[in-house]
Design an enzyme around this catalytic site. Sequence first.
Site, PDB file in Angstrom:
ATOM      1  N   TYR A  53     -37.963  14.640 -32.407  1.00 20.09           N
ATOM      2  CA  TYR A  53     -37.460  13.294 -31.610  1.00 20.09           C
ATOM      3  C   TYR A  53     -38.125  12.207 -31.561  1.00 20.09           C
ATOM      4  O   TYR A  53     -39.484  12.511 -31.588  1.00 20.09           O
ATOM      5  CB  TYR A  53     -37.076  13.807 -29.952  1.00 20.09           C
ATOM      6  CG  TYR A  53     -35.948  15.016 -29.950  1.00 20.09           C
ATOM      7  CD1 TYR A  53     -35.278  15.227 -30.906  1.00 20.09           C
ATOM      8  CD2 TYR A  53     -36.060  15.473 -28.726  1.00 20.09           C
ATOM      9  CE1 TYR A  53     -34.102  15.962 -30.694  1.00 20.09           C
ATOM     10  CE2 TYR A  53     -34.864  16.600 -28.548  1.00 20.09           C
ATOM     11  CZ  TYR A  53     -33.938  16.760 -29.515  1.00 20.09           C
ATOM     12  OH  TYR A  53     -32.958  17.481 -29.421  1.00 20.09           O
ATOM     13  N   PRO A 211     -23.068  16.179 -23.127  1.00 19.20           N
ATOM     14  CA  PRO A 211     -21.926  16.627 -22.265  1.00 19.20           C
ATOM     15  C   PRO A 211     -21.130  15.461 -22.278  1.00 19.20           C
ATOM     16  O   PRO A 211     -19.865  15.620 -21.956  1.00 19.20           O
ATOM     17  CB  PRO A 211     -22.721  17.032 -21.013  1.00 19.20           C
ATOM     18  CG  PRO A 211     -24.012  16.427 -20.935  1.00 19.20           C
ATOM     19  CD  PRO A 211     -24.562  16.230 -22.602  1.00 19.20           C
ATOM     20  N   ALA A 213     -20.259  13.590 -25.018  1.00 21.48           N
ATOM     21  CA  ALA A 213     -20.040  13.408 -26.136  1.00 21.48           C
ATOM     22  C   ALA A 213     -20.593  12.147 -26.875  1.00 21.48           C
ATOM     23  O   ALA A 213     -19.813  11.354 -27.431  1.00 21.48           O
ATOM     24  CB  ALA A 213     -18.387  13.538 -26.187  1.00 21.48           C
ATOM     25  N   GLY A 215     -21.348   9.419 -25.527  1.00 24.96           N
ATOM     26  CA  GLY A 215     -20.660   8.252 -25.070  1.00 24.96           C
ATOM     27  C   GLY A 215     -19.189   7.932 -25.178  1.00 24.96           C
ATOM     28  O   GLY A 215     -18.409   7.135 -24.851  1.00 24.96           O
ATOM     29  N   LYS A 216     -18.665   8.943 -25.873  1.00 21.54           N
ATOM     30  CA  LYS A 216     -17.190   8.908 -26.424  1.00 21.54           C
ATOM     31  C   LYS A 216     -16.312   8.991 -25.078  1.00 21.54           C
ATOM     32  O   LYS A 216     -15.294   8.584 -24.882  1.00 21.54           O
ATOM     33  CB  LYS A 216     -16.689   9.863 -27.273  1.00 21.54           C
ATOM     34  CG  LYS A 216     -17.372   9.687 -28.931  1.00 21.54           C
ATOM     35  CD  LYS A 216     -16.527  10.575 -29.878  1.00 21.54           C
ATOM     36  CE  LYS A 216     -17.039  10.339 -31.124  1.00 21.54           C
ATOM     37  NZ  LYS A 216     -18.298  10.763 -31.581  1.00 21.54           N
TER      38      LYS A 216
END
Length: 300
Positions: A53, A211, A213, A215-216
């Site tokens: 990361y 959770p 997605a 930002g979708k």
Amino acid sequence: MEKVKLVEGLEFSRIIHGQMRILDWNMSSAELLKFTEQIMELGIDTFDNANIYGNYSCEDTVGKALLLKPSLRKAMKIVTKCGIKIMSNKFPKQKIQYYDYTHDYIIGEAEKSLRNLRTDYIDVLLLHRPSDVLNPEEVAKAFDKLKKEGKVRHFGVSNFLSHDYSMLQSYTDEKLVTNQVEISPYSITHFENGNMNFFLEKRIKPMAYCPMANGKLVIPTDEKSERIVKVLKEIAEELNVDGIDKVIYSWLFMHPSTIMPITGSGKIDRIKRSVEALSLKMSVEQWARIYTASRGIALP
């Protein structure tokens, strides 16, 4: 905060804080320490990281903050991962991204994570993705060595399918404690491929990343996300909830596998909202409406 027992001697907070985007928050070490303490005051004591990361920098950023208050470490559960070798300017001779689960690499990366995080032990080390050339005997030996030396207390996997999980488990005496996979109202792959039923069968408590997605479900980007968000808004109104994020978390909490969502926000108010969602109760029909919206077709 609800605690989830994974195995004897290991409990996670039901909500986990993800540190993948920690560099984007532009916090000083002191600010990050204060933020971590605020998160822990909400009852969240489990933190998710990985060696790769932030271009191999997030663990070190966390470690510098913990160095300011070493006593905080005992109250935390630290999860980190190894296995993916990303393309990076730190390794200019590497030609492609690939996965490495050789004995020496696992040992070396775990020890590097210990140094970066300024800790004597990792609570849970996950193998980041399955590999077609993963040698389970080498992995088992690496797990055994790290456990005997007290460097890693527990082991698990991420993005593994049921057959990957069972194969690895058959080679190691160390019980794999979790599988971290992507689960959201947008991403229902693990319902469709049988993994969710496998979790129930084997009493595995899954960690769920993305959770929202990516930002979708905050800003819909396609017909599918628009369809799901429409239903989420309807149910938020029915439940008198101030935002669909709480509905999303409640949808995850409702599944009997005891999903542990990872919230990767750098804003304490957003993290508080995920905690508030623990008290929200939706009906089975409302859960199914969200699932059906994701499928795009009615259940048979």
